[in-house]
Design a protein around this motif. Structure first.
Motif, PDB file in Angstrom:
ATOM      1  N   ASP A 143      41.188  54.978 -37.343  1.00  0.00           N
ATOM      2  CA  ASP A 143      41.972  54.954 -38.513  1.00  0.00           C
ATOM      3  C   ASP A 143      41.245  55.213 -39.634  1.00  0.00           C
ATOM      4  O   ASP A 143      41.844  55.911 -40.644  1.00  0.00           O
ATOM      5  CB  ASP A 143      42.292  53.412 -38.393  1.00  0.00           C
ATOM      6  CG  ASP A 143      43.582  53.225 -37.665  1.00  0.00           C
ATOM      7  OD1 ASP A 143      44.377  54.197 -37.246  1.00  0.00           O
ATOM      8  OD2 ASP A 143      43.513  52.222 -36.709  1.00  0.00           O
ATOM      9  N   THR A 254      39.560  42.207 -35.899  1.00  0.00           N
ATOM     10  CA  THR A 254      38.178  42.639 -36.502  1.00  0.00           C
ATOM     11  C   THR A 254      37.515  43.444 -35.611  1.00  0.00           C
ATOM     12  O   THR A 254      37.485  43.180 -34.380  1.00  0.00           O
ATOM     13  CB  THR A 254      37.306  41.567 -36.890  1.00  0.00           C
ATOM     14  OG1 THR A 254      38.078  40.646 -38.043  1.00  0.00           O
ATOM     15  CG2 THR A 254      35.995  41.721 -37.247  1.00  0.00           C
ATOM     16  N   GLY A 255      36.504  44.462 -36.197  1.00  0.00           N
ATOM     17  CA  GLY A 255      35.743  45.410 -35.306  1.00  0.00           C
ATOM     18  C   GLY A 255      34.429  45.618 -36.106  1.00  0.00           C
ATOM     19  O   GLY A 255      33.573  45.122 -35.855  1.00  0.00           O
ATOM     20  N   ASN A 256      34.755  46.306 -37.178  1.00  0.00           N
ATOM     21  CA  ASN A 256      33.463  46.593 -38.026  1.00  0.00           C
ATOM     22  C   ASN A 256      33.186  45.512 -39.050  1.00  0.00           C
ATOM     23  O   ASN A 256      32.235  45.588 -39.979  1.00  0.00           O
ATOM     24  CB  ASN A 256      33.384  47.957 -38.561  1.00  0.00           C
ATOM     25  CG  ASN A 256      32.298  48.886 -38.560  1.00  0.00           C
ATOM     26  OD1 ASN A 256      31.364  48.562 -37.861  1.00  0.00           O
ATOM     27  ND2 ASN A 256      32.408  49.924 -39.243  1.00  0.00           N
ATOM     28  N   ASP A 259      37.035  44.380 -42.958  1.00  0.00           N
ATOM     29  CA  ASP A 259      38.349  43.718 -43.587  1.00  0.00           C
ATOM     30  C   ASP A 259      38.261  42.167 -43.641  1.00  0.00           C
ATOM     31  O   ASP A 259      38.431  41.743 -44.849  1.00  0.00           O
ATOM     32  CB  ASP A 259      39.514  44.142 -42.598  1.00  0.00           C
ATOM     33  CG  ASP A 259      40.681  44.052 -43.298  1.00  0.00           C
ATOM     34  OD1 ASP A 259      40.642  44.032 -44.494  1.00  0.00           O
ATOM     35  OD2 ASP A 259      41.824  44.122 -42.618  1.00  0.00           O
ATOM     36  N   SER A 307      40.534  50.886 -31.958  1.00  0.00           N
ATOM     37  CA  SER A 307      39.895  51.114 -33.310  1.00  0.00           C
ATOM     38  C   SER A 307      38.992  49.812 -33.337  1.00  0.00           C
ATOM     39  O   SER A 307      38.282  49.835 -34.359  1.00  0.00           O
ATOM     40  CB  SER A 307      41.013  50.836 -34.489  1.00  0.00           C
ATOM     41  OG  SER A 307      41.979  51.959 -34.339  1.00  0.00           O
ATOM     42  N   MET A 308      39.068  48.856 -32.513  1.00  0.00           N
ATOM     43  CA  MET A 308      38.153  47.568 -32.619  1.00  0.00           C
ATOM     44  C   MET A 308      37.206  47.753 -31.537  1.00  0.00           C
ATOM     45  O   MET A 308      36.680  46.743 -31.106  1.00  0.00           O
ATOM     46  CB  MET A 308      38.933  46.173 -32.356  1.00  0.00           C
ATOM     47  CG  MET A 308      40.056  46.428 -33.846  1.00  0.00           C
ATOM     48  SD  MET A 308      40.854  44.734 -34.241  1.00  0.00           S
ATOM     49  CE  MET A 308      41.119  43.855 -32.517  1.00  0.00           C
ATOM     50  N   HIS A 385      46.330  45.867 -32.220  1.00  0.00           N
ATOM     51  CA  HIS A 385      45.304  45.304 -33.036  1.00  0.00           C
ATOM     52  C   HIS A 385      45.937  44.055 -33.855  1.00  0.00           C
ATOM     53  O   HIS A 385      45.268  42.979 -33.793  1.00  0.00           O
ATOM     54  CB  HIS A 385      44.863  46.124 -34.180  1.00  0.00           C
ATOM     55  CG  HIS A 385      44.293  47.591 -33.556  1.00  0.00           C
ATOM     56  ND1 HIS A 385      45.316  48.310 -33.129  1.00  0.00           N
ATOM     57  CD2 HIS A 385      42.977  48.092 -33.180  1.00  0.00           C
ATOM     58  CE1 HIS A 385      44.366  49.511 -32.440  1.00  0.00           C
ATOM     59  NE2 HIS A 385      43.194  49.366 -32.738  1.00  0.00           N
ATOM     60  N   ALA A 408      47.929  47.960 -38.396  1.00  0.00           N
ATOM     61  CA  ALA A 408      48.297  49.388 -38.005  1.00  0.00           C
ATOM     62  C   ALA A 408      49.919  49.320 -37.671  1.00  0.00           C
ATOM     63  O   ALA A 408      50.096  48.196 -37.198  1.00  0.00           O
ATOM     64  CB  ALA A 408      47.532  50.222 -37.027  1.00  0.00           C
TER      65      ALA A 408
HETATM   66  C1  LIG Z   1      44.082  49.131 -36.797  1.00  0.00           C
HETATM   67  C2  LIG Z   1      42.790  48.566 -37.056  1.00  0.00           C
HETATM   68  N1  LIG Z   1      42.486  47.136 -37.052  1.00  0.00           N
HETATM   69  C3  LIG Z   1      41.461  46.387 -37.098  1.00  0.00           C
HETATM   70  C4  LIG Z   1      40.385  47.005 -37.386  1.00  0.00           C
HETATM   71  C5  LIG Z   1      39.226  46.511 -37.711  1.00  0.00           C
HETATM   72  O1  LIG Z   1      38.816  46.158 -38.949  1.00  0.00           O
HETATM   73  P1  LIG Z   1      37.385  46.278 -39.621  1.00  0.00           P
HETATM   74  O2  LIG Z   1      36.519  47.241 -38.891  1.00  0.00           O
HETATM   75  O3  LIG Z   1      37.363  46.135 -40.825  1.00  0.00           O
HETATM   76  O4  LIG Z   1      36.711  44.785 -38.981  1.00  0.00           O
HETATM   77  C6  LIG Z   1      40.355  48.575 -37.666  1.00  0.00           C
HETATM   78  C7  LIG Z   1      39.209  49.381 -37.795  1.00  0.00           C
HETATM   79  O5  LIG Z   1      38.571  49.207 -38.709  1.00  0.00           O
HETATM   80  C8  LIG Z   1      41.363  49.124 -37.219  1.00  0.00           C
HETATM   81  O6  LIG Z   1      41.499  50.440 -37.439  1.00  0.00           O
END
Ligand SMILES: Cc1ncc(COP(=O)(O)O)c(C=O)c1O
Ligand SMILES: N[C@@H](CCOP(=O)(O)O)C(=O)O
Length: 461
Positions: A143, A254-256, A259, A307-308, A385, A408
């Motif tokens: 994303d 959450t992933g990175n 947020d 994405s996570m 997500h 998303a």
């Molecule tokens: C759709 C979606 N949800 C959640 C996350 C996780 O967010 P973050 O990486 O800021 O924790 C991401 C990637 O960043 C994402 O693209």
């Protein structure tokens, strides 16, 4: 306003320099030296304002002298003008005392647009003033890359290269990157995972010869301006639910860790947030770390919430910096241990983290089940997500209103949504021909020298 590195050894910078610099030169991440606070009266005064007006009031103190009020206000206005919802980040009731914050009404249908559209405008304003040209390199699990391409496509003073893990993003995400036709935008499919892509990106920043030669800039959440723009919707949501007179909790897929770190900043600024719940998929390093104190990487298992699919969660470093009393040397030591597989969080730091963050995980089966359940019981078609978030939030519902972030649009992940519900969500009309557009992508090895050579050659063309 001054910005310092989480590892304590890099120059102190202004907001503009922090934004254009990306990773600190000691390998750390920039954070504000002190956080601006908002009083209860200032928070109460946000009620009824437009998203843009809240954004201005919340972010202005972080910007200092880098932009004038007029420049900053214009950038905000242009950033959100193209969103497909008048509220920008509308709030919907899902269950009793449980709300969904829809963050997918921007041009690429994910929450990344909130920050990327704004920093696209801020970069443009700053570079037009200085006449400088920069090379943005970004790493994405799907994303961030599409949002960056959309925000920077065709801009005069910028080339943008996005590294994504080959075969590990959804078809819609890939095509959002590979079908951009402007010559300054380059999609690079790397042989590896998102963690590999992010590691190579940080290697590029740590190669000062390359970094200075191409004037490297970053638009991942390495860049503090990205995280800052994400603070705003915590304020709009909480105020809509009664802040500052009432506490609110947030559950964040959450992933990175960018947020949810934005939510943490909102709390530190004075927003009455009771709980910040980290919701992970089966790649659950953050949930394990907060539960046991051991931050130990394992292989990434591809999931339906790709994405996570992250193990090395970049912004966790910012949270550790605060949890360790802003001791840059301690953070540098932990990050050195991480290179060898992991580290143990000290008891004091763990308690500090747990005073702000709770956590939970959703397995693949639980994620699918929640996509189906939310469609049936709540009338909401969730992306995988967001479903991870809604699943994890179930354990934290109570007297304090809970807001789960819908990060998303379900149409970005139609296979997972169809498998769970039988419904294949359609892309908005403006993207209806996404699968007919020609793709342009370079396959690159997971190797720093090869990647740098690729960027240099593309810039020379
Ligand atoms: C759709 C979606 N949800 C959640 C996350 C996780 O967010 P973050 O990486 O800021 O924790 C991401 C990637 O960043 C994402 O693209
Ligand atoms: N999930 C992200 C991963 C990169 O996160 P960022 O917030 O550091 O840019 C993505 O979609 O690429």
């Amino acid at each position: 306003m001054r910005y310092i590195s989480t590892r304590g050894q890099a120059p102190v910078l202004t907001f503009e320099d922090t934004m254009l610099t990306g990773l600190a030169r000691d390998g750390g991440l920039y954070v504000p030296e002190t956080l601006p606070r908002m009083s209860a009266a200032e928070i109460a005064a946000l009620a009824g304002l437009s998203y843009e007006d809240v954004a201005f009031r919340v972010m202005r103190p972080f910007v200092g002298e880098s932009f004038t009020d007029a420049e900053f206000g214009d950038c905000i206005a242009r950033a959100y003008a193209g969103f497909g919802h008048a509220a920008r980040a509308p709030l919907k009731q899902l269950q009793d005392n449980h709300f969904l914050l829809e963050l997918f009404h921007g041009p690429t249908l994910a929450f990344k647009d909130f920050a990327m559209q704004l920093i696209g405008q801020l970069f443009q304003t700053a570079l037009a003033r200085s006449g400088e040209r920069v090379t943005i390199v970004g790493a994405t699990s799907g994303d961030t890359g599409s949002a960056a391409m959309e925000a920077f496509r065709g801009l005069e003073n910028v080339d943008v290269f996005i590294l994504y893990p080959h075969g590990r993003v959804s078809d819609v995400q890939r095509r959002q990157m590979t079908t951009v036709s402007e010559a300054n935008a380059h999609a690079l499919a790397i042989d590896g995972t998102f963690d590999d892509a992010q590691a190579r990106l940080k290697d590029m920043f740590n190669d000062f010869v390359f970094r200075d030669e191409v004037r490297l800039a970053g638009v991942n959440s390495i860049n503090f301006a990205r995280v800052l723009a994400q603070v705003v919707y915590y304020f709009t949501a909480a105020v809509a639910l009664g802040a500052p007179h009432r506490e609110v909790s947030f559950c964040v897929p959450t992933g990175n860790f960018g947020d949810i770190f934005a939510g943490y900043l909102a709390k530190r600024m004075g927003l009455p947030i009771a709980r910040l719940v980290v919701a992970t998929n089966q790649n659950d390093i953050l949930h394990r770390a907060l539960s046991t104190g051991d931050y130990v990487t394992q292989g990434v298992a591809p999931s339906i919430s790709p994405s996570m699919d992250i193990q090395v969660s970049s912004n966790f470093e910012r949270a550790l910096f605060d949890a360790y009393g802003r001791d840059g040397a301690a953070v540098a030591q932990l990050m050195a241990e991480l290179k060898a597989g992991g580290f143990h969080i000290s008891q004091g730091a763990l308690e500090a983290l747990r005073s702000d963050f709770a956590s939970g995980r959703a397995s693949e089966a639980e994620t699918s089940a929640m996509i189906a359940r939310s469609r049936g019981e709540m009338g909401e078609l969730l992306c995988p997500h967001s479903a991870v978030g809604v699943h994890v939030a179930q354990d934290f519902l109570g007297a304090v209103p809970m807001v789960t972030l819908a990060t998303a649009h379900p149409a970005k992940f139609p296979d997972a949504v169809e498998a769970a519900t039988g419904i294949r969500p359609a892309l908005p009309a403006r993207m209806a021909d996404l699968f007919e557009r020609p793709e342009r992508v370079s396959r690159v090895p997971n190797d720093l020298t090869a990647l740098e050579a690729h960027v240099r050659e593309a810039l020379a063309r």
